[in-house]
Scaffold this active site. Structure first.
Site, PDB file in Angstrom:
ATOM      1  N   GLY A 127       0.843  -1.201   0.000  1.00  0.00           N
ATOM      2  CA  GLY A 127       0.000   0.000   0.000  1.00  0.00           C
ATOM      3  C   GLY A 127       0.872   1.244   0.000  1.00  0.00           C
ATOM      4  O   GLY A 127       0.898   1.988   0.990  1.00  0.00           O
ATOM      5  N   TYR A 128       1.577   1.476  -1.079  1.00  0.00           N
ATOM      6  CA  TYR A 128       2.507   2.618  -1.150  1.00  0.00           C
ATOM      7  C   TYR A 128       1.926   3.788  -1.959  1.00  0.00           C
ATOM      8  O   TYR A 128       1.957   4.928  -1.531  1.00  0.00           O
ATOM      9  CB  TYR A 128       3.834   2.234  -1.819  1.00  0.00           C
ATOM     10  CG  TYR A 128       4.609   1.091  -1.208  1.00  0.00           C
ATOM     11  CD1 TYR A 128       4.411   0.687   0.110  1.00  0.00           C
ATOM     12  CD2 TYR A 128       5.579   0.411  -1.955  1.00  0.00           C
ATOM     13  CE1 TYR A 128       5.141  -0.352   0.657  1.00  0.00           C
ATOM     14  CE2 TYR A 128       6.324  -0.619  -1.417  1.00  0.00           C
ATOM     15  CZ  TYR A 128       6.099  -1.009  -0.109  1.00  0.00           C
ATOM     16  OH  TYR A 128       6.827  -2.029   0.414  1.00  0.00           O
ATOM     17  N   THR A 161      -2.095  -3.725  -5.726  1.00  0.00           N
ATOM     18  CA  THR A 161      -2.294  -4.981  -6.460  1.00  0.00           C
ATOM     19  C   THR A 161      -2.438  -6.143  -5.478  1.00  0.00           C
ATOM     20  O   THR A 161      -1.653  -6.276  -4.547  1.00  0.00           O
ATOM     21  CB  THR A 161      -1.096  -5.221  -7.413  1.00  0.00           C
ATOM     22  OG1 THR A 161      -0.963  -4.064  -8.233  1.00  0.00           O
ATOM     23  CG2 THR A 161      -1.311  -6.461  -8.275  1.00  0.00           C
ATOM     24  N   GLU A 243      12.582  -4.696  -3.647  1.00  0.00           N
ATOM     25  CA  GLU A 243      11.735  -4.596  -4.831  1.00  0.00           C
ATOM     26  C   GLU A 243      12.549  -4.086  -6.021  1.00  0.00           C
ATOM     27  O   GLU A 243      12.307  -4.447  -7.161  1.00  0.00           O
ATOM     28  CB  GLU A 243      10.552  -3.652  -4.560  1.00  0.00           C
ATOM     29  CG  GLU A 243       9.562  -3.617  -5.715  1.00  0.00           C
ATOM     30  CD  GLU A 243       8.321  -2.784  -5.404  1.00  0.00           C
ATOM     31  OE1 GLU A 243       8.287  -2.114  -4.358  1.00  0.00           O
ATOM     32  OE2 GLU A 243       7.391  -2.803  -6.235  1.00  0.00           O
TER      33      GLU A 243
HETATM   34  C1  LIG Z   1      -0.470  -2.486 -12.900  1.00  0.00           C
HETATM   35  C2  LIG Z   1       0.143  -1.700 -11.779  1.00  0.00           C
HETATM   36  C3  LIG Z   1       0.368  -2.311 -10.562  1.00  0.00           C
HETATM   37  C4  LIG Z   1       0.902  -1.583  -9.499  1.00  0.00           C
HETATM   38  N1  LIG Z   1       1.023  -2.199  -8.270  1.00  0.00           N
HETATM   39  C5  LIG Z   1       1.337  -1.440  -7.202  1.00  0.00           C
HETATM   40  C6  LIG Z   1       1.257  -1.976  -5.876  1.00  0.00           C
HETATM   41  O1  LIG Z   1       0.949  -3.150  -5.690  1.00  0.00           O
HETATM   42  N2  LIG Z   1       1.473  -1.154  -4.825  1.00  0.00           N
HETATM   43  C7  LIG Z   1       1.803   0.168  -4.986  1.00  0.00           C
HETATM   44  O2  LIG Z   1       1.989   0.859  -3.984  1.00  0.00           O
HETATM   45  N3  LIG Z   1       1.928   0.694  -6.228  1.00  0.00           N
HETATM   46  C8  LIG Z   1       1.692  -0.071  -7.321  1.00  0.00           C
HETATM   47  N4  LIG Z   1       1.752   0.458  -8.584  1.00  0.00           N
HETATM   48  C9  LIG Z   1       2.105   1.854  -8.710  1.00  0.00           C
HETATM   49  C10 LIG Z   1       3.439   2.110  -9.380  1.00  0.00           C
HETATM   50  O3  LIG Z   1       4.512   1.846  -8.525  1.00  0.00           O
HETATM   51  C11 LIG Z   1       3.371   3.568  -9.805  1.00  0.00           C
HETATM   52  O4  LIG Z   1       2.414   3.646 -10.852  1.00  0.00           O
HETATM   53  C12 LIG Z   1       4.660   4.103 -10.252  1.00  0.00           C
HETATM   54  O5  LIG Z   1       5.536   4.185  -9.149  1.00  0.00           O
HETATM   55  C13 LIG Z   1       4.493   5.475 -10.873  1.00  0.00           C
HETATM   56  O6  LIG Z   1       3.647   6.287 -10.142  1.00  0.00           O
HETATM   57  P1  LIG Z   1       2.432   7.053 -10.837  1.00  0.00           P
HETATM   58  O7  LIG Z   1       1.774   6.126 -11.809  1.00  0.00           O
HETATM   59  O8  LIG Z   1       1.606   7.651  -9.785  1.00  0.00           O
HETATM   60  O9  LIG Z   1       3.138   8.190 -11.703  1.00  0.00           O
HETATM   61  P2  LIG Z   1       3.709   9.587 -11.149  1.00  0.00           P
HETATM   62  O10 LIG Z   1       4.576   9.337  -9.950  1.00  0.00           O
HETATM   63  O11 LIG Z   1       2.577  10.542 -10.980  1.00  0.00           O
HETATM   64  O12 LIG Z   1       4.614   9.999 -12.379  1.00  0.00           O
HETATM   65  C14 LIG Z   1       4.040  10.543 -13.585  1.00  0.00           C
HETATM   66  C15 LIG Z   1       5.133  10.627 -14.634  1.00  0.00           C
HETATM   67  O13 LIG Z   1       6.219  11.449 -14.151  1.00  0.00           O
HETATM   68  C16 LIG Z   1       7.459  10.746 -14.233  1.00  0.00           C
HETATM   69  N5  LIG Z   1       8.282  11.063 -13.043  1.00  0.00           N
HETATM   70  C17 LIG Z   1       7.873  11.121 -11.764  1.00  0.00           C
HETATM   71  N6  LIG Z   1       8.928  11.363 -10.949  1.00  0.00           N
HETATM   72  C18 LIG Z   1      10.019  11.424 -11.750  1.00  0.00           C
HETATM   73  C19 LIG Z   1      11.434  11.618 -11.509  1.00  0.00           C
HETATM   74  N7  LIG Z   1      11.901  11.797 -10.267  1.00  0.00           N
HETATM   75  N8  LIG Z   1      12.270  11.597 -12.574  1.00  0.00           N
HETATM   76  C20 LIG Z   1      11.793  11.426 -13.846  1.00  0.00           C
HETATM   77  N9  LIG Z   1      10.474  11.225 -14.138  1.00  0.00           N
HETATM   78  C21 LIG Z   1       9.609  11.221 -13.105  1.00  0.00           C
HETATM   79  C22 LIG Z   1       7.078   9.256 -14.215  1.00  0.00           C
HETATM   80  O14 LIG Z   1       8.049   8.472 -14.885  1.00  0.00           O
HETATM   81  C23 LIG Z   1       5.745   9.267 -14.973  1.00  0.00           C
HETATM   82  O15 LIG Z   1       5.977   9.192 -16.351  1.00  0.00           O
HETATM   83  C24 LIG Z   1       1.268  -0.235  -9.671  1.00  0.00           C
HETATM   84  C25 LIG Z   1       1.065   0.392 -10.908  1.00  0.00           C
HETATM   85  C26 LIG Z   1       0.511  -0.333 -11.950  1.00  0.00           C
HETATM   86  C27 LIG Z   1       0.255   0.380 -13.255  1.00  0.00           C
END
Ligand SMILES: Cc1cc2nc3c(=O)[nH]c(=O)nc-3n(C[C@H](O)[C@H](O)[C@H](O)COP(=O)(O)OP(=O)(O)OC[C@H]3O[C@@H](n4cnc5c(N)ncnc54)[C@H](O)[C@@H]3O)c2cc1C
Length: 398
Positions: A127-128, A161, A243
């Site tokens: 739950g991150y 997930t 991870e």
């Molecule tokens: C199918 C699926 C399963 C998942 N399962 C889990 C889970 O079980 N538990 C959980 O906690 N999360 C889970 N996630 C979340 C996943 O870890 C996040 O989607 C991911 O970390 C990106 O966060 P965000 O989608 O909110 O994008 P954001 O953090 O909002 O980023 C948006 C865009 O900005 C870019 N960006 C952001 N920060 C930076 C940086 N510092 N440098 C360069 N570019 C940057 C990103 O690359 C992205 O393109 C899952 C996601 C998916 C799609």
């Protein structure tokens, strides 16, 4: 790097046969169909069957619910599970969370949970990610407020997930909104059957099921706090590092690349394309597999996926993802429109394996931290370049 062959002892060969026999029995077509239908990354029957043999935590001693396997036998087991495409997402998240609990959870709670976790009856999800953004985990907004011996949670998480198949979520919360963002966080192990928890399904383009989870006045006992109050960022570092591919044992029996599993669908798609080429003729009557241009392009894809597998750490994570995304697109171009027929469609190649690999590859650029965020980690932690002044605080610990 040691490229020598691993010679199996008679006991290890016997173990390999045993694993194959067991998996023949438990990983049925129904298991694959269930996975296609749900995208859960989990099958309860298989999970419990593995647990009953101590194969969920195979390195643990038998008396602690494991199988006491040596390193080579552990590797045999993990390779066989991957080869049979055993759904393993929830198994993976459970292992990650356990790495944090064993260090920081209330020892009595951990001792209570351990046999249940080993047996497969208790499972954990991550739950991150906040709805506002998952890259910058330390910006978590879900509030936890102390109320006597309890905490009251309010807020939501996105992309949890496996929540619908787990008993607990490993939740990052904000306990001190006034403190600098990394210093006001606390981790909890929240029972998912608590009143006020609502789980809503999200089905992705890649075929996975994940969840939005809402927390409304959820009461959690202080016993379920993991690590010290406001020290959540430190508590999270072990599981987060694992991870991201840290914590590997450097004995040559682990995957080298952080994203080794990301190429699995691509590898299956390449194999399917090779078999397709051997049975398919062009309008001029020549066999596709005899076309040197086809072979050259297919060969380049094989080299690319092989290179991802032997690229170390975070570079391997990015290479595996980016080469799969570009590679499956190239494969579709090579094979033609048939490659886009999905599972169940008339004429789909090997039940739509290329179409599935194409959809699935897209998500690998996001799981556990996006490829863009990983580029930042590589620049900072591998190349020693200055830290980017962009949001995003996922860390790579070597
Ligand atoms: C199918 C699926 C399963 C998942 N399962 C889990 C889970 O079980 N538990 C959980 O906690 N999360 C889970 N996630 C979340 C996943 O870890 C996040 O989607 C991911 O970390 C990106 O966060 P965000 O989608 O909110 O994008 P954001 O953090 O909002 O980023 C948006 C865009 O900005 C870019 N960006 C952001 N920060 C930076 C940086 N510092 N440098 C360069 N570019 C940057 C990103 O690359 C992205 O393109 C899952 C996601 C998916 C799609």
């Amino acid at each position: 790097m040691d490229f020598s062959t691993v010679h199996l002892t008679p006991e290890q060969e016997q173990f390999q046969r045993e694993v194959r026999t067991v998996l023949d029995e438990i990983v049925t077509e129904e298991v694959h169909e269930h996975e296609r239908r749900t995208g859960d990354g989990f099958h309860e029957g298989v999970h419990l069957a593995l647990g009953s043999r101590g194969w969920l935590f195979p390195a643990w001693p038998v008396e602690e619910g494991g199988a006491g396997l040596d390193r080579v036998s552990q590797r045999i087991l993990s390779l066989e599970l991957a080869r049979r495409q055993v759904p393993g997402v929830t198994h993976g998240t459970t292992r990650l969370v356990w790495s944090g609990l064993q260090l920081s959870a209330d020892p009595e709670l951990a001792a209570e949970l351990k046999p249940e976790v080993a047996a497969g009856r208790v499972r954990f999800c991550l739950g991150y990610s906040d709805p506002e953004g998952g890259s910058d985990i330390a910006a978590a907004t879900l509030r936890a407020v102390r109320d006597g011996d309890e905490w009251v949670l309010n807020g939501s998480k996105l992309w949890t997930t496996g929540a619908h198949n787990c008993q607990y979520t490993f939740l990052i919360t904000r306990t001190d909104p006034e403190a600098p963002k990394h210093k006001g966080l606390t981790m909890f192990l929240v029972p998912l059957d608590s009143p006020g928890v609502e789980i809503q399904a999200i089905h992705t383009y890649g075929g996975e099921r994940t969840n939005a989870v809402y927390y409304t006045d959820v009461h959690v006992s202080d016993r379920h706090r993991v690590g010290d109050v406001n020290a959540g960022w430190a508590t999270l570092q072990g599981p987060l590092s694992n991870e991201h591919g840290g914590g590997r044992i450097a004995d040559g029996l682990e995957d080298l690349a952080g994203g080794a599993t990301y190429t699995q669908s691509f590898d299956r798609a390449i194999d399917a394309a090779a078999r397709w080429a051997k049975r398919t003729t062009r309008p001029d009557g020549t066999l596709v597999a005899d076309d040197p241009v086809f072979l050259d392009r297919l060969g380049a894809l094989i080299v690319s996926t092989e290179a991802s597998r032997v690229t170390h750490g975070p570079m391997g994570r990015n290479k595996a993802s980016l080469s799969s995304i570009a590679g499956v697109a190239e494969l579709i171009d090579l094979v033609g429109p048939e490659a886009l027929l999905a599972h169940g469609a008339d004429g789909a190649i090997e039940d739509g394996v290329i179409e599935f690999a194409h959809r699935w590859a897209q998500g690998t650029a996001t799981y556990g931290g996006t490829t863009e965020v990983f580029k930042g980690m590589i620049a900072q932690h591998v190349l020693g370049l200055p830290r980017l002044t962009l949001p995003g605080s996922k860390q790579w610990v070597r």
